[in-house]
Structures are given as structure tokens and as C-alpha cells.
Motif scaffolding. Structure first.
Motif, short mmCIF file in Angstrom:
data_model
loop_
_atom_site.label_atom_id
_atom_site.label_comp_id
_atom_site.label_asym_id
_atom_site.label_seq_id
_atom_site.Cartn_x
_atom_site.Cartn_y
_atom_site.Cartn_z
N ILE A 240 0.87 -1.18 0.00
CA ILE A 240 0.00 0.00 0.00
C ILE A 240 0.90 1.23 0.00
O ILE A 240 2.12 1.12 0.26
CB ILE A 240 -0.96 -0.02 1.22
N ASP A 241 0.33 2.39 -0.31
CA ASP A 241 1.06 3.64 -0.13
C ASP A 241 0.05 4.74 0.15
O ASP A 241 -1.17 4.49 0.10
CB ASP A 241 1.93 3.97 -1.36
N THR A 242 0.52 5.95 0.42
CA THR A 242 -0.39 7.00 0.89
C THR A 242 -1.35 7.50 -0.19
O THR A 242 -2.26 8.26 0.12
CB THR A 242 0.37 8.19 1.49
N ASN A 243 -1.18 7.07 -1.46
CA ASN A 243 -2.16 7.40 -2.48
C ASN A 243 -3.46 6.63 -2.28
O ASN A 243 -4.44 6.87 -2.98
CB ASN A 243 -1.62 7.08 -3.88
N PHE A 244 -3.46 5.67 -1.35
CA PHE A 244 -4.65 4.87 -1.09
C PHE A 244 -5.20 5.20 0.30
O PHE A 244 -5.24 4.36 1.19
CB PHE A 244 -4.33 3.38 -1.25
N GLY A 245 -5.58 6.47 0.48
CA GLY A 245 -6.20 6.85 1.74
C GLY A 245 -5.29 7.56 2.73
O GLY A 245 -5.65 7.71 3.90
N GLY A 246 -4.13 8.00 2.28
CA GLY A 246 -3.27 8.83 3.13
C GLY A 246 -2.62 8.09 4.28
O GLY A 246 -2.69 6.86 4.38
N ILE A 247 -1.97 8.86 5.15
CA ILE A 247 -1.29 8.27 6.30
C ILE A 247 -2.32 7.58 7.20
O ILE A 247 -2.07 6.49 7.71
CB ILE A 247 -0.53 9.38 7.07
N THR A 248 -3.49 8.18 7.34
CA THR A 248 -4.52 7.59 8.21
C THR A 248 -4.96 6.23 7.69
O THR A 248 -5.07 5.26 8.45
CB THR A 248 -5.72 8.55 8.31
N GLY A 249 -5.18 6.11 6.37
CA GLY A 249 -5.59 4.83 5.79
C GLY A 249 -4.48 3.79 5.86
O GLY A 249 -4.72 2.63 6.22
N VAL A 250 -3.25 4.19 5.51
CA VAL A 250 -2.13 3.24 5.51
C VAL A 250 -1.83 2.77 6.93
O VAL A 250 -1.56 1.59 7.16
CB VAL A 250 -0.88 3.87 4.87
N ARG A 251 -1.92 3.70 7.87
CA ARG A 251 -1.65 3.33 9.26
C ARG A 251 -2.61 2.24 9.74
O ARG A 251 -2.22 1.31 10.44
CB ARG A 251 -1.80 4.59 10.11
N LYS A 252 -3.86 2.35 9.35
CA LYS A 252 -4.84 1.33 9.73
C LYS A 252 -4.50 -0.01 9.07
O LYS A 252 -4.60 -1.07 9.69
CB LYS A 252 -6.26 1.75 9.31
N ALA A 253 -4.13 0.05 7.78
CA ALA A 253 -3.75 -1.18 7.07
C ALA A 253 -2.56 -1.84 7.76
O ALA A 253 -2.53 -3.06 7.94
CB ALA A 253 -3.43 -0.87 5.62
N LEU A 254 -1.58 -1.01 8.17
CA LEU A 254 -0.38 -1.58 8.80
C LEU A 254 -0.72 -2.23 10.14
O LEU A 254 -0.14 -3.26 10.49
CB LEU A 254 0.70 -0.51 8.96
N GLY A 255 -1.63 -1.64 10.87
CA GLY A 255 -2.07 -2.25 12.13
C GLY A 255 -2.72 -3.60 11.88
O GLY A 255 -2.48 -4.57 12.62
N PHE A 256 -3.50 -3.67 10.82
CA PHE A 256 -4.13 -4.94 10.45
C PHE A 256 -3.07 -5.99 10.08
O PHE A 256 -3.07 -7.12 10.59
CB PHE A 256 -5.10 -4.72 9.29
N TYR A 257 -2.16 -5.59 9.20
CA TYR A 257 -1.10 -6.53 8.78
C TYR A 257 -0.29 -7.01 9.97
O TYR A 257 0.01 -8.20 10.11
CB TYR A 257 -0.18 -5.87 7.75
N GLU A 258 0.06 -6.08 10.85
CA GLU A 258 0.86 -6.44 12.03
C GLU A 258 0.11 -7.47 12.88
O GLU A 258 0.69 -8.44 13.38
CB GLU A 258 1.18 -5.18 12.84
#
Ligand SMILES: [Mg+2]
Length: 385
Positions: free
Chosen positions: A281-299
Motif C-alpha cells: 500500500i502507499d499514501t495514495n490509497f487513503g493517506g497516512i490515516t488509511g495506511v496506518r490502519k492497514a499496517l495495524g491490520f497486517y501487524e
């Protein structure tokens, strides 16, 4: 605090990059291009900014901001990033890349106001991240790639990612539609690179989605033998079933989805379906807020997620994650005939991703995203007021 205005500052900037028929820029004569900076203003004087630097993150044109973003944001508290994110994501007219630029500027505003980096605000973890050399595609023969990989190893890179022949016929040296791809020729590039750099350099392949399932299976098996680390975005990502099958068939880590819209939601679906081994993912897909949520999920499910491309927003996220979740920074795209280290966009005083001799990119220390604008250059080249 209230948002009083959202502006797009448009200006001419000199560049050597030229668009091509196969979708990637190539260097040529210096020319003007229009660049943009997004700016958020408040009634208390706090300001937030976002721009791309050398990356593909270009803020939206002024009319998009005027019509879609300003009516949502003006009068709101810029610290209510979650509320504004939910609002924009639910407002179907605003694309995820526009949300990305706005969200990054809101994080920048908070960081600038607090006098700290966005990486710290997100929960600082590291101040540097390993980089991989990400090649431009269609560089030439396997020997050209092999020499380039050696050059990158000497520069300090510990990892090298091949973009081989993408929408390009390597035999006739001309644009090609992508299907059939040049799978055998791509494998020859991968083999030449492995033989040139030896066993201790980490290698990856990214065919940018052009393979059929059969081509992906063939290439994946070949680069497994060459001890490649990941196999990125090999097929069209709109179809997940071939990805699920490929992930099951191959031992090498399949990495994706890179370009599919849907921010964290698409990433969760792919993970649930076991359609890849590593996320993207990158910030073009929902910004820092969106990516941060994705990273929490992946983690939380023990899955690595490698951030796509470079840029200020991605760097802040990398500064707040461990290597176990996000291992690398993508640096490039690199070419043997261009010194990436010397490339700094004329409207920035510093490039976003300086790399040391050990192959680590140092994360901007802020305040905010750490973007250092050259306002003299920007103001001297303004267009449309
Ligand atoms: Mg890619």
C-alpha cells in the motif's frame, strides 16, 4: 482551531523526465512541467503542506480541491483527522489519492504546530530504513541490468529490484502491449543480475502486472531457483483468484495488491483470501490515516507489508514501524545513465530520501513531514495566480 482555506499552489518546474508510450518517464531534454503544492490554512495561523518530490504523489488540480475538498474541510477542526478521513472516504466523489494528499497535509499541519516529525506523532520507532534500488523498466540487455546492479551494490544498496521489460519488446526494442509478456527475457535479466551481484544481495522482481497466470507461474519458479526475495504484482490485480492460486503454488513471497483501490479494505480482503504473502500500500490509497490502519491490520495477523514507492508520507510511516512489518524503502526509479543522488526537484531544498553509504535512507526529522520548500523558486514560477 478551524480550517479557513485549502489551496493548490501551481508552478512551473524544470524537469528532464518525459512521458512515454509505455507509461514510465524517461530522461531527455530539460523542459517545464506543472508541479503543485497543497496547502491547508487555519484561523490560528497553523499551516499544513503536501507535495510529491521525486515521486508520483502529485497533489490534485485546483478545481478538484475547490469543488470537492474545500466544501468538506473549511470550518472544520484540522485536528479531527479521523472524522475528516471517514467523511472523505464516504464521500464518493473524492478519490483515494486526493484523500491521501489532504490527509498527509493534515498530519503535516499537526507536526508543524507541535514542532515534531509526523513519524514521532505516529509513534517513533526508527530514524532510518533500508532502501532497495528500484530500477526503471526497459533499461536494455541483461548485461546492462547486471552492470547497473553492481553499480548499486557499490553505492551501498543491499537490495535491488528489477523492473525488466514492461510494455516493451526487448528484441525489436519498441513498445508492446504487454500480453504476451517477455517472460523468458525477464528471467534472463534476473539470472544475469544474480550472477553479477552474488548471493548476498537481496533481489526482487516486479513485472508490473503484465503476466498471465501461466507466465507468472513460470517466472516465479525460475526466480525461486535464483533465490529472489519477493515477486511483486505479477498479474492484473482486479482478479484475485489467480493470485490465490499463485500464492498457493509458489514458495517465493507474492507481494500485493499494489494498485488496487480500496485502501485498507482491499488489503484486508486479499489477506483473508490468502491472495498474497506480503501486503502492499502507499499514501495514495487513503493517506497516512488509511495506511496506518492497514499496517495495524497486517501487524496483527503477522503479515509483512512493503510500502509502495518513496515520498514524505511513506517515510513518516516507515519511521513509526518496525522492520518486521515494513522492511524496505523503495528508492528510484533508477537508471544507469542518471545519478539519482544528485536529483533534487528544483522547488525543494533537500530531496526526501538521502541515503548513506550503508544503504539506509534517513527519515526527515520534521517538523511535520519535513518538506523543505524553496519558496523563492516556487514564487518565481507561479502559474494561474
Ligand atoms: Mg510495483
Amino acid at each position: 482551531m478551524k480550517i479557513t482555506d485549502v489551496k493548490v499552489i501551481s508552478f512551473k518546474a524544470r524537469t528532464r523526465s518525459h512521458p512515454t508510450r509505455w507509461g514510465y518517464g524517461e530522461p531527455g531534454e530539460e523542459r517545464d512541467e506543472i508541479q503543485r503544492v497543497l496547502k491547508i490554512e487555519t484561523d490560528e495561523g497553523a499551516e499544513g503542506y503536501f507535495t510529491g518530490g521525486n515521486t508520483y504523489f502529485v497533489p490534485p488540480p485546483a478545481e478538484v480541491v475547490e469543488q470537492l475538498v474545500k466544501p468538506l474541510l473549511v470550518g472544520e477542526d484540522p485536528l479531527d483527522r479521523e472524522k475528516l478521513w471517514q467523511w472523505m472516504m464516504g464521500h464518493r466523489g473524492v478519490s483515494e489519492s486526493v484523500i491521501g494528499a489532504v490527509d498527509c497535509a493534515l498530519w503535516d499541519l499537526l507536526g508543524r504546530s507541535a514542532g515534531v516529525s509526523v513519524a514521532s506523532l505516529l509513534g517513533g520507532y526508527r530514524d532510518r530504513v533500508k532502501a532497495y534500488a528500484s530500477t526503471a523498466p526497459n533499461l536494455g540487455s541483461p548485461e546492462v541490468y547486471a552492470q547497473h546492479a553492481i553499480q548499486c551494490k557499490e553505492r551501498g544498496y543491499t537490495a535491488y529490484k528489477v523492473h525488466a521489460y514492461i510494455y516493451w519488446d526487448p528484441v525489436n526494442e519498441e513498445p508492446a502491449p504487454g500480453k504476451p509478456a517477455f517472460a523468458k527475457a525477464d528471467v534472463e535479466v534476473c539470472r544475469a543480475v544474480r550472477e553479477a551481484v552474488g548471493d548476498d544481495m537481496v533481489l526482487m522482481l516486479d513485472p508490473w502486472g503484465i503476466y498471465t497466470y501461466e507466465e507468472a507461474l513460470y517466472v516465479g519458479r525460475e526466480i525461486e531457483k535464483l533465490n529472489y526475495y519477493w515477486f511483486e504484482h505479477p498479474m492484473d490485480e482486479r482478479k484475485t483468484e489467480p493470485y490465490r492460486k499463485l500464492t498457493e503454488q509458489l514458495d517465493i513471497a507474492i507481494l500485493g495488491p499494489e494498485m488496487e483501490p480500496g485502501s485498507l479494505y482491499t488489503r484486508a480482503e486479499w489477506a483473508i483470501q490468502h491472495a498474497s504473502d506480503m501486503g502492499r500500500i502507499d499514501t495514495n490509497f487513503g493517506g497516512i490515516t488509511g495506511v496506518r490502519k492497514a499496517l495495524g491490520f497486517y501487524e496483527s495477523i503477522g503479515m509483512q507489508c512493503e510500502l509502495h514507492v518513496g515520498g514524505f508520507g511513506n517515510l513518516a510511516l516507515l519511521g513509526s514501524t518496525s522492520e518486521e512489518t515494513c522492511e524496505y524503502y523503495e528508492r528510484g526509479l533508477l537508471r544507469p545513465d542518471e545519478d539519482y543522488d544528485a536529483l533534487c526537484p528544483p522547488y525543494l531544498k533537500e530531496p526526501c530520501d538521502p541515503m548513506d553509504e550503508n544503504g539506509y535512507v534517513h527519515i526527515p526529522q520534521g517538523p511535520g513531514l519535513g518538506i523543505q520548500f524553496d519558496w523563492d523558486y516556487i514564487n518565481a514560477n507561479l502559474v494561474d495566480g
